[in-house]
Design an enzyme around this catalytic site. Structure first.
Site, short mmCIF file in Angstrom:
data_model
loop_
_atom_site.label_atom_id
_atom_site.label_comp_id
_atom_site.label_asym_id
_atom_site.label_seq_id
_atom_site.Cartn_x
_atom_site.Cartn_y
_atom_site.Cartn_z
N LEU A 14 57.90 21.44 44.47
CA LEU A 14 59.19 22.00 44.87
C LEU A 14 59.48 23.26 44.06
O LEU A 14 60.30 23.27 43.15
CB LEU A 14 60.30 20.97 44.66
CG LEU A 14 60.47 19.97 45.78
CD1 LEU A 14 61.48 18.89 45.39
CD2 LEU A 14 60.91 20.64 47.06
N HIS A 15 58.76 24.32 44.39
CA HIS A 15 58.91 25.60 43.71
C HIS A 15 59.18 26.68 44.75
O HIS A 15 58.68 26.61 45.87
CB HIS A 15 57.66 25.95 42.90
CG HIS A 15 57.38 24.94 41.84
ND1 HIS A 15 58.11 24.86 40.68
CD2 HIS A 15 56.47 23.93 41.78
CE1 HIS A 15 57.66 23.86 39.95
NE2 HIS A 15 56.66 23.27 40.59
N ALA A 16 59.95 27.67 44.39
CA ALA A 16 60.26 28.85 45.20
C ALA A 16 60.51 28.54 46.68
O ALA A 16 61.55 28.01 47.03
CB ALA A 16 59.20 29.91 45.01
N PRO A 18 59.23 26.31 48.99
CA PRO A 18 59.53 24.93 49.38
C PRO A 18 60.90 24.47 48.90
O PRO A 18 61.62 23.78 49.62
CB PRO A 18 58.42 24.11 48.74
CG PRO A 18 57.29 25.08 48.58
CD PRO A 18 57.94 26.39 48.29
#
Length: 93
Positions: A14-16, A18
């Site tokens: 769950l980065h940037a 997403p």
């Protein structure tokens, strides 16, 4: 309290991008939702900074929860989004 446990389907976690997709879906859910890593403190799923702060990795289990009326349907949609690692926000979310 309704909750869903799901593994993060995005390889990068769950980065940037997403996280942005997830936060938009959580905001659109119409009910307050929290997200947490297993054993961690829940944070507001509609907060980009809070979601990024989790540091959830691909394949890691997260817990989505809400005690609002109608939470089951919203959590089902969010869980599907996270599990499948969708690249675009589906219109049905």
């Amino acid at each position: 309290m309704a909750e869903r446990r799901v593994n993060v389907g995005w390889a990068e976690g769950l980065h940037a991008r997403p996280a942005s997709i997830f936060v938009r879906a959580a905001t659109a859910a119409g009910v307050p939702v929290t997200i947490a890593k297993e054993g961690g403190n829940p944070v507001n799923a509609a907060s980009m900074l809070a979601v990024l702060g989790l540091g959830a990795q691909g394949g890691e289990e997260i817990v989505l929860a809400s005690d609002a009326e109608g939470a089951d349907a919203a959590l089902d949609r969010l869980a599907k989004l996270v599990a499948e690692g969708l690249e675009e926000l589906p219109e049905t979310v």
